[in-house]
Design a protein around this motif. Structure first.
Motif, mmCIF file in Angstrom:
data_model
loop_
_atom_site.group_PDB
_atom_site.id
_atom_site.type_symbol
_atom_site.label_atom_id
_atom_site.label_comp_id
_atom_site.label_asym_id
_atom_site.label_seq_id
_atom_site.Cartn_x
_atom_site.Cartn_y
_atom_site.Cartn_z
ATOM 1 N N ASP A 119 79.511 3.103 20.769
ATOM 2 C CA ASP A 119 80.039 1.836 20.251
ATOM 3 C C ASP A 119 81.176 2.083 19.272
ATOM 4 O O ASP A 119 81.341 3.190 18.753
ATOM 5 C CB ASP A 119 78.926 1.014 19.600
ATOM 6 C CG ASP A 119 78.556 1.499 18.210
ATOM 7 O OD1 ASP A 119 79.164 1.033 17.222
ATOM 8 O OD2 ASP A 119 77.641 2.351 18.112
ATOM 9 N N LEU A 129 81.986 -2.856 17.007
ATOM 10 C CA LEU A 129 82.088 -4.231 17.481
ATOM 11 C C LEU A 129 81.370 -4.413 18.813
ATOM 12 O O LEU A 129 80.657 -5.392 19.018
ATOM 13 C CB LEU A 129 83.562 -4.639 17.630
ATOM 14 C CG LEU A 129 84.404 -4.608 16.367
ATOM 15 C CD1 LEU A 129 85.869 -4.892 16.709
ATOM 16 C CD2 LEU A 129 83.895 -5.618 15.353
ATOM 17 N N ALA A 130 81.574 -3.466 19.706
ATOM 18 C CA ALA A 130 80.987 -3.538 21.038
ATOM 19 C C ALA A 130 80.402 -2.188 21.408
ATOM 20 O O ALA A 130 80.900 -1.140 20.998
ATOM 21 C CB ALA A 130 82.026 -3.972 22.066
ATOM 22 N N ALA A 152 79.271 -3.800 28.703
ATOM 23 C CA ALA A 152 79.487 -3.908 27.268
ATOM 24 C C ALA A 152 78.436 -4.813 26.646
ATOM 25 O O ALA A 152 77.971 -5.778 27.276
ATOM 26 C CB ALA A 152 80.882 -4.452 26.973
ATOM 27 N N ASN A 157 77.752 -6.993 23.037
ATOM 28 C CA ASN A 157 78.287 -7.508 21.776
ATOM 29 C C ASN A 157 77.295 -7.168 20.668
ATOM 30 O O ASN A 157 76.163 -7.661 20.681
ATOM 31 C CB ASN A 157 78.496 -9.018 21.875
ATOM 32 C CG ASN A 157 79.227 -9.586 20.680
ATOM 33 O OD1 ASN A 157 79.217 -9.004 19.594
ATOM 34 N ND2 ASN A 157 79.877 -10.730 20.868
ATOM 35 N N ALA A 168 77.094 -8.135 17.754
ATOM 36 C CA ALA A 168 76.765 -9.257 16.875
ATOM 37 C C ALA A 168 75.600 -10.088 17.404
ATOM 38 O O ALA A 168 74.790 -10.607 16.625
ATOM 39 C CB ALA A 168 77.988 -10.154 16.680
ATOM 40 N N ASN A 169 75.500 -10.216 18.739
ATOM 41 C CA ASN A 169 74.467 -11.108 19.290
ATOM 42 C C ASN A 169 73.789 -10.574 20.554
ATOM 43 O O ASN A 169 73.024 -11.292 21.196
ATOM 44 C CB ASN A 169 75.065 -12.484 19.581
ATOM 45 C CG ASN A 169 76.247 -12.418 20.534
ATOM 46 O OD1 ASN A 169 76.465 -11.405 21.209
ATOM 47 N ND2 ASN A 169 77.022 -13.490 20.587
ATOM 48 N N ASN A 170 74.081 -9.326 20.922
ATOM 49 C CA ASN A 170 73.500 -8.677 22.102
ATOM 50 C C ASN A 170 73.887 -9.336 23.420
ATOM 51 O O ASN A 170 73.202 -9.156 24.434
ATOM 52 C CB ASN A 170 71.974 -8.583 21.997
ATOM 53 C CG ASN A 170 71.531 -7.450 21.090
ATOM 54 O OD1 ASN A 170 72.281 -6.511 20.832
ATOM 55 N ND2 ASN A 170 70.313 -7.542 20.583
ATOM 56 N N TYR A 183 75.693 -9.535 26.886
ATOM 57 C CA TYR A 183 75.845 -8.392 27.799
ATOM 58 C C TYR A 183 76.627 -8.831 29.021
ATOM 59 O O TYR A 183 76.369 -9.891 29.601
ATOM 60 C CB TYR A 183 74.458 -7.902 28.198
ATOM 61 C CG TYR A 183 74.425 -6.749 29.177
ATOM 62 C CD1 TYR A 183 74.420 -5.430 28.731
ATOM 63 C CD2 TYR A 183 74.371 -6.980 30.558
ATOM 64 C CE1 TYR A 183 74.354 -4.370 29.625
ATOM 65 C CE2 TYR A 183 74.301 -5.922 31.459
ATOM 66 C CZ TYR A 183 74.299 -4.628 30.986
ATOM 67 O OH TYR A 183 74.242 -3.582 31.873
ATOM 68 N N SER A 210 87.400 -5.513 20.908
ATOM 69 C CA SER A 210 86.206 -6.351 20.762
ATOM 70 C C SER A 210 85.492 -6.505 22.098
ATOM 71 O O SER A 210 86.010 -6.150 23.169
ATOM 72 C CB SER A 210 86.598 -7.736 20.237
ATOM 73 O OG SER A 210 87.371 -8.427 21.220
ATOM 74 N N TYR A 211 84.296 -7.064 22.042
ATOM 75 C CA TYR A 211 83.522 -7.361 23.256
ATOM 76 C C TYR A 211 84.323 -8.281 24.175
ATOM 77 O O TYR A 211 84.393 -8.051 25.391
ATOM 78 C CB TYR A 211 82.201 -7.999 22.847
ATOM 79 C CG TYR A 211 81.376 -8.557 23.983
ATOM 80 C CD1 TYR A 211 80.603 -7.718 24.784
ATOM 81 C CD2 TYR A 211 81.352 -9.928 24.242
ATOM 82 C CE1 TYR A 211 79.831 -8.236 25.822
ATOM 83 C CE2 TYR A 211 80.583 -10.448 25.266
ATOM 84 C CZ TYR A 211 79.831 -9.601 26.052
ATOM 85 O OH TYR A 211 79.062 -10.103 27.073
ATOM 86 N N ALA A 212 84.951 -9.298 23.604
ATOM 87 C CA ALA A 212 85.729 -10.237 24.411
ATOM 88 C C ALA A 212 86.896 -9.543 25.105
ATOM 89 O O ALA A 212 87.247 -9.872 26.244
ATOM 90 C CB ALA A 212 86.235 -11.380 23.528
#
Length: 228
Positions: free
Chosen positions: A103, A106-107, A119, A121, A123-125, A127, A166-168
């Protein structure tokens, strides 16, 4: 009758000559004048904390930089909380073989040698499969100076994300610069894997029998391609 145990677990080529097991014992050397060369101290056993909700090989466990704990069992990816509760996040495209996880705070990225990657996230898992342009899959993923780095399977190439992607960005289309890819140029063998050591990227080539070579890159901070 006392028998002096001189070594730990050992099995000769012929078990008639020597075959012994050492289970849950720690070998401590005694003083030279002791009648026995070693004392075997008992070690603590293990305590079952939890059991995976599905049957299958545990392919990888990983503690993220924020403390989140992830486990891959077969094709299934789980988040395991501090009370040892299992939350199913999703599945991989493979159910066996080596899995690598890393990681960037962030991701969290999971690769398994296939063209696909996934991936999480932190912050909130959340997927999802990585769908960013210029992602090629990987056998290994590692982290250096904000970059997640990957080998391109069955090639001599390696590549990396934008810094602090980031995840996004990973599940969207902007996680990778199409120019942030390079070849291991010290030899023409493929990259079997890579690793970050001492803030250096070690590119590990094919085996010795195939004339494999390896080389080291570092973050030079260049604007167009950071590594040299």
């Amino acid at each position: 009758m006392k028998i002096a145990l001189t070594i730990g677990a050992y099995e000769a080529r012929s078990i008639i000559a020597d075959a012994q097991r050492q289970i849950n014992l720690y070998q401590e050397t005694n003083p030279p004048d002791s009648p026995f060369p070693f004392t075997f101290m008992p070690t603590p056993g293990t305590v079952l904390l939890t059991t995976a909700p599905v049957i299958g090989p545990v392919r990888q466990t990983y503690t993220a930089s924020n403390g989140n704990f992830y486990v891959v069992v077969g094709a299934n990816v789980y988040a395991v909380d501090t009370a040892w509760g299992w939350a199913h996040l999703g599945t991989l495209s493979t159910s066996s073989g080596y899995v690598c996880i890393k990681d960037n705070t962030l991701a969290c990225v999971i690769v398994d040698g296939s063209p696909n990657g996934f991936a999480i996230n932190l912050a909130n898992n959340a997927y999802a499969q990585i769908s960013a342009t210029n992602f090629f899959g990987a056998d290994r993923v590692d982290f250096i100076d904000g970059f997640l780095i990957f080998n391109r399977p069955r090639t001599n190439q390696w590549y990396f994300t934008f810094e602090n992607a980031s995840y996004a960005m990973l599940i969207g289309g902007t996680g990778f610069d199409p120019l942030d890819i390079a070849a291991k140029n010290g030899g023409n063998d493929i990259i079997n894997g890579l690793a970050v050591m001492h803030r250096e990227v070690w590119l590990i080539g094919g085996g010795v029998q195939s004339g494999g070579t390896s080389e080291v890159w570092f973050d030079a901070g260049a604007a167009d391609f950071a590594f040299q």
